[in-house]
Design a protein around this motif. Structure first.
Motif, PDB file in Angstrom:
ATOM      1  N   ARG A 180     135.403  -8.527 -47.394  1.00  0.00           N
ATOM      2  CA  ARG A 180     133.958  -8.341 -47.213  1.00  0.00           C
ATOM      3  C   ARG A 180     133.408  -7.276 -48.153  1.00  0.00           C
ATOM      4  O   ARG A 180     132.274  -7.363 -48.592  1.00  0.00           O
ATOM      5  N   THR A 181     134.232  -6.254 -48.410  1.00  0.00           N
ATOM      6  CA  THR A 181     133.807  -5.156 -49.280  1.00  0.00           C
ATOM      7  C   THR A 181     134.811  -4.991 -50.417  1.00  0.00           C
ATOM      8  O   THR A 181     136.018  -5.163 -50.229  1.00  0.00           O
ATOM      9  N   VAL A 182     134.302  -4.658 -51.598  1.00  0.00           N
ATOM     10  CA  VAL A 182     135.140  -4.582 -52.796  1.00  0.00           C
ATOM     11  C   VAL A 182     134.727  -3.356 -53.613  1.00  0.00           C
ATOM     12  O   VAL A 182     133.534  -3.092 -53.774  1.00  0.00           O
ATOM     13  N   ALA A 183     135.709  -2.631 -54.128  1.00  0.00           N
ATOM     14  CA  ALA A 183     135.447  -1.609 -55.138  1.00  0.00           C
ATOM     15  C   ALA A 183     135.805  -2.215 -56.492  1.00  0.00           C
ATOM     16  O   ALA A 183     136.800  -2.943 -56.609  1.00  0.00           O
ATOM     17  N   VAL A 184     134.995  -1.925 -57.500  1.00  0.00           N
ATOM     18  CA  VAL A 184     135.283  -2.407 -58.850  1.00  0.00           C
ATOM     19  C   VAL A 184     135.186  -1.232 -59.816  1.00  0.00           C
ATOM     20  O   VAL A 184     134.402  -0.303 -59.629  1.00  0.00           O
ATOM     21  N   SER A 185     136.005  -1.303 -60.852  1.00  0.00           N
ATOM     22  CA  SER A 185     135.929  -0.318 -61.932  1.00  0.00           C
ATOM     23  C   SER A 185     136.376  -0.994 -63.214  1.00  0.00           C
ATOM     24  O   SER A 185     137.518  -1.443 -63.320  1.00  0.00           O
ATOM     25  N   GLY A 186     135.482  -1.076 -64.184  1.00  0.00           N
ATOM     26  CA  GLY A 186     135.837  -1.668 -65.466  1.00  0.00           C
ATOM     27  C   GLY A 186     136.834  -0.793 -66.197  1.00  0.00           C
ATOM     28  O   GLY A 186     136.743   0.435 -66.178  1.00  0.00           O
ATOM     29  N   GLY A 187     137.816  -1.424 -66.838  1.00  0.00           N
ATOM     30  CA  GLY A 187     138.842  -0.674 -67.552  1.00  0.00           C
ATOM     31  C   GLY A 187     139.946  -0.198 -66.635  1.00  0.00           C
ATOM     32  O   GLY A 187     140.105  -0.676 -65.508  1.00  0.00           O
ATOM     33  N   SER A 188     140.738   0.763 -67.103  1.00  0.00           N
ATOM     34  CA  SER A 188     141.918   1.244 -66.369  1.00  0.00           C
ATOM     35  C   SER A 188     141.501   1.945 -65.085  1.00  0.00           C
ATOM     36  O   SER A 188     140.708   2.888 -65.128  1.00  0.00           O
ATOM     37  N   GLY A 189     142.071   1.501 -63.943  1.00  0.00           N
ATOM     38  CA  GLY A 189     141.575   2.010 -62.665  1.00  0.00           C
ATOM     39  C   GLY A 189     142.561   2.596 -61.698  1.00  0.00           C
ATOM     40  O   GLY A 189     142.169   2.997 -60.603  1.00  0.00           O
ATOM     41  N   ASP A 190     143.867   2.694 -62.055  1.00  0.00           N
ATOM     42  CA  ASP A 190     144.784   3.168 -61.019  1.00  0.00           C
ATOM     43  C   ASP A 190     144.701   4.675 -60.765  1.00  0.00           C
ATOM     44  O   ASP A 190     145.280   5.185 -59.814  1.00  0.00           O
ATOM     45  N   SER A 191     143.937   5.405 -61.575  1.00  0.00           N
ATOM     46  CA  SER A 191     143.698   6.822 -61.286  1.00  0.00           C
ATOM     47  C   SER A 191     142.693   6.994 -60.149  1.00  0.00           C
ATOM     48  O   SER A 191     142.481   8.117 -59.668  1.00  0.00           O
ATOM     49  N   LEU A 192     142.076   5.896 -59.717  1.00  0.00           N
ATOM     50  CA  LEU A 192     141.028   5.954 -58.694  1.00  0.00           C
ATOM     51  C   LEU A 192     141.523   5.554 -57.312  1.00  0.00           C
ATOM     52  O   LEU A 192     140.715   5.403 -56.382  1.00  0.00           O
ATOM     53  N   PHE A 193     142.816   5.400 -57.142  1.00  0.00           N
ATOM     54  CA  PHE A 193     143.340   4.900 -55.868  1.00  0.00           C
ATOM     55  C   PHE A 193     142.921   5.762 -54.678  1.00  0.00           C
ATOM     56  O   PHE A 193     142.620   5.231 -53.603  1.00  0.00           O
ATOM     57  N   ASP A 194     142.918   7.081 -54.813  1.00  0.00           N
ATOM     58  CA  ASP A 194     142.525   7.935 -53.688  1.00  0.00           C
ATOM     59  C   ASP A 194     141.079   7.661 -53.282  1.00  0.00           C
ATOM     60  O   ASP A 194     140.747   7.640 -52.085  1.00  0.00           O
ATOM     61  N   HIS A 195     140.212   7.438 -54.260  1.00  0.00           N
ATOM     62  CA  HIS A 195     138.814   7.145 -53.960  1.00  0.00           C
ATOM     63  C   HIS A 195     138.671   5.764 -53.320  1.00  0.00           C
ATOM     64  O   HIS A 195     137.821   5.569 -52.448  1.00  0.00           O
ATOM     65  N   VAL A 196     139.508   4.828 -53.743  1.00  0.00           N
ATOM     66  CA  VAL A 196     139.462   3.485 -53.161  1.00  0.00           C
ATOM     67  C   VAL A 196     139.879   3.539 -51.692  1.00  0.00           C
ATOM     68  O   VAL A 196     139.243   2.922 -50.827  1.00  0.00           O
ATOM     69  N   ARG A 197     140.941   4.303 -51.400  1.00  0.00           N
ATOM     70  CA  ARG A 197     141.354   4.470 -49.996  1.00  0.00           C
ATOM     71  C   ARG A 197     140.212   5.062 -49.172  1.00  0.00           C
ATOM     72  O   ARG A 197     139.912   4.595 -48.069  1.00  0.00           O
ATOM     73  N   ALA A 198     139.586   6.102 -49.712  1.00  0.00           N
ATOM     74  CA  ALA A 198     138.520   6.778 -48.980  1.00  0.00           C
ATOM     75  C   ALA A 198     137.316   5.870 -48.754  1.00  0.00           C
ATOM     76  O   ALA A 198     136.604   6.020 -47.759  1.00  0.00           O
ATOM     77  N   ALA A 199     137.099   4.920 -49.658  1.00  0.00           N
ATOM     78  CA  ALA A 199     135.947   4.018 -49.533  1.00  0.00           C
ATOM     79  C   ALA A 199     136.135   2.999 -48.416  1.00  0.00           C
ATOM     80  O   ALA A 199     135.164   2.410 -47.936  1.00  0.00           O
ATOM     81  N   GLY A 200     137.393   2.759 -48.006  1.00  0.00           N
ATOM     82  CA  GLY A 200     137.663   1.832 -46.917  1.00  0.00           C
ATOM     83  C   GLY A 200     137.338   0.380 -47.219  1.00  0.00           C
ATOM     84  O   GLY A 200     137.008  -0.389 -46.314  1.00  0.00           O
ATOM     85  N   VAL A 201     137.433  -0.017 -48.498  1.00  0.00           N
ATOM     86  CA  VAL A 201     137.109  -1.384 -48.878  1.00  0.00           C
ATOM     87  C   VAL A 201     138.284  -2.315 -48.611  1.00  0.00           C
ATOM     88  O   VAL A 201     139.415  -1.875 -48.371  1.00  0.00           O
ATOM     89  N   ASP A 202     138.004  -3.603 -48.677  1.00  0.00           N
ATOM     90  CA  ASP A 202     139.045  -4.607 -48.446  1.00  0.00           C
ATOM     91  C   ASP A 202     139.828  -4.942 -49.714  1.00  0.00           C
ATOM     92  O   ASP A 202     140.959  -5.449 -49.621  1.00  0.00           O
ATOM     93  N   ALA A 203     139.235  -4.699 -50.883  1.00  0.00           N
ATOM     94  CA  ALA A 203     139.903  -5.062 -52.135  1.00  0.00           C
ATOM     95  C   ALA A 203     139.384  -4.157 -53.264  1.00  0.00           C
ATOM     96  O   ALA A 203     138.282  -3.616 -53.189  1.00  0.00           O
TER      97      ALA A 203
END
Length: 282
Positions: A180-203
């Motif tokens: 239902r909810t998605v985080a997106v980031s163009g380009g290299s994104g694995d440095s953002l994993f902590d922010h993705v967890r905090a966002a509580g998105v599904d993908a």
């Protein structure tokens, strides 16, 4: 026709150089500020194929997302591939301007274009820019789907909507899990994993996911990790070229400039073929 200095001033207003990361190399690389510009070409990579395309098009300005020289150099000799690009551009009176991390965090920026390509509704930045009182600038975007999909369905949508590459799309997660909810980031994104967890998105859809960070992220069962969708780096950033071209088109119309703005469709992703392992899951 506007002069290069006028067009660059408009681009700097869209993507101010001071908003780039300290390690980045943005701005004008080659070009005479006094030259007139009638055609502009947008592309992701300042490689020889794109420089040749700019020559064939008759462009006076090439705007790319990736820098030509990210680190210092002692030569622009044509014996090196980057030097050949410089020689091609200068010989044909083509300026080169780069908008990289300053375009990543812009409003709208690279991740807005990526979300738009996937038909996602943006709710805010994934990593907000603390200097933006409106809370709209920042790295990545948190989004909602127009209707819930399974991970399999959302991956199929992304694969169909993003530019075709040899890699396609890699997915980590239960194909039947609801998204239902998605985080997106163009380009290299694995440095953002902590922010993705905090966002509580599904993908989380991004590019260049490395083995160990992705493995550790998906193994964190205590926090029900979001599914991962790993697209080609070039494919996640190419939609920005269309967005940026439309922004310059609007400026040209407003200022009465006789500019023709184009987007390169040359695929500059470095991978050229993909051979799936026999019996691999799909």
């Amino acid at each position: 026709m506007p002069r290069l200095s006028e067009v660059i001033a408009a681009l700097e207003n869209l993507w101010p150089a001071e908003r780039a990361e300290s390690w980045d190399a943005v701005g004008t690389v080659v070009g005479d500020p006094g030259q007139e510009v009638s055609r502009v070409l947008f592309a992701v990579d300042p490689v020889q194929e794109v420089a040749d395309e700019a020559v064939k098009l008759g462009a006076g300005l090439l705007v790319t997302h990736h820098p030509l020289y990210l680190r210092g150099t002692t030569t622009v000799a044509a014996t090196h591939f980057k030097g050949r690009v410089v020689h091609t551009l200068i010989k044909n009176d083509i300026a080169l301007h780069v908008a990289h991390t300053n375009a990543d965090t812009a409003d709208p920026g690279v991740s807005d274009a990526l979300a738009g390509a996937l038909d996602l509704r943006i709710t805010g930045p994934l990593v907000p820019d603390p200097t933006d009182p409106a809370g709209r600038r920042g790295l990545g975007r948190v989004c909602e789907l127009d209707r819930p999909l399974t991970l399999r369905e959302f991956a199929a949508r992304a694969a169909a909507r993003l530019p075709a590459t040899a890699q396609g799309l890699r997915v980590a997660g239960d194909p039947e899990a609801p998204v239902r909810t998605v985080a997106v980031s163009g380009g290299s994104g694995d440095s953002l994993f902590d922010h993705v967890r905090a966002a509580g998105v599904d993908a989380f859809l991004t590019a260049d996911l490395r083995h160990h960070p992705a493995s550790e992220f998906t193994a964190d069962r205590a926090h029900r990790p979001p599914a991962l969708l790993d697209a080609a780096h070039w494919a996640t950033e190419w939609p920005w070229c269309e967005l940026a071209a439309s922004q310059l088109d609007e400026i040209s119309d407003r200022k009465g400039w006789d500019l023709r703005v184009h987007v390169s469709k040359t695929v500059t992703d470095p991978w050229t073929s993909h051979f799936p392992s026999p019996g691999a899951p799909n």
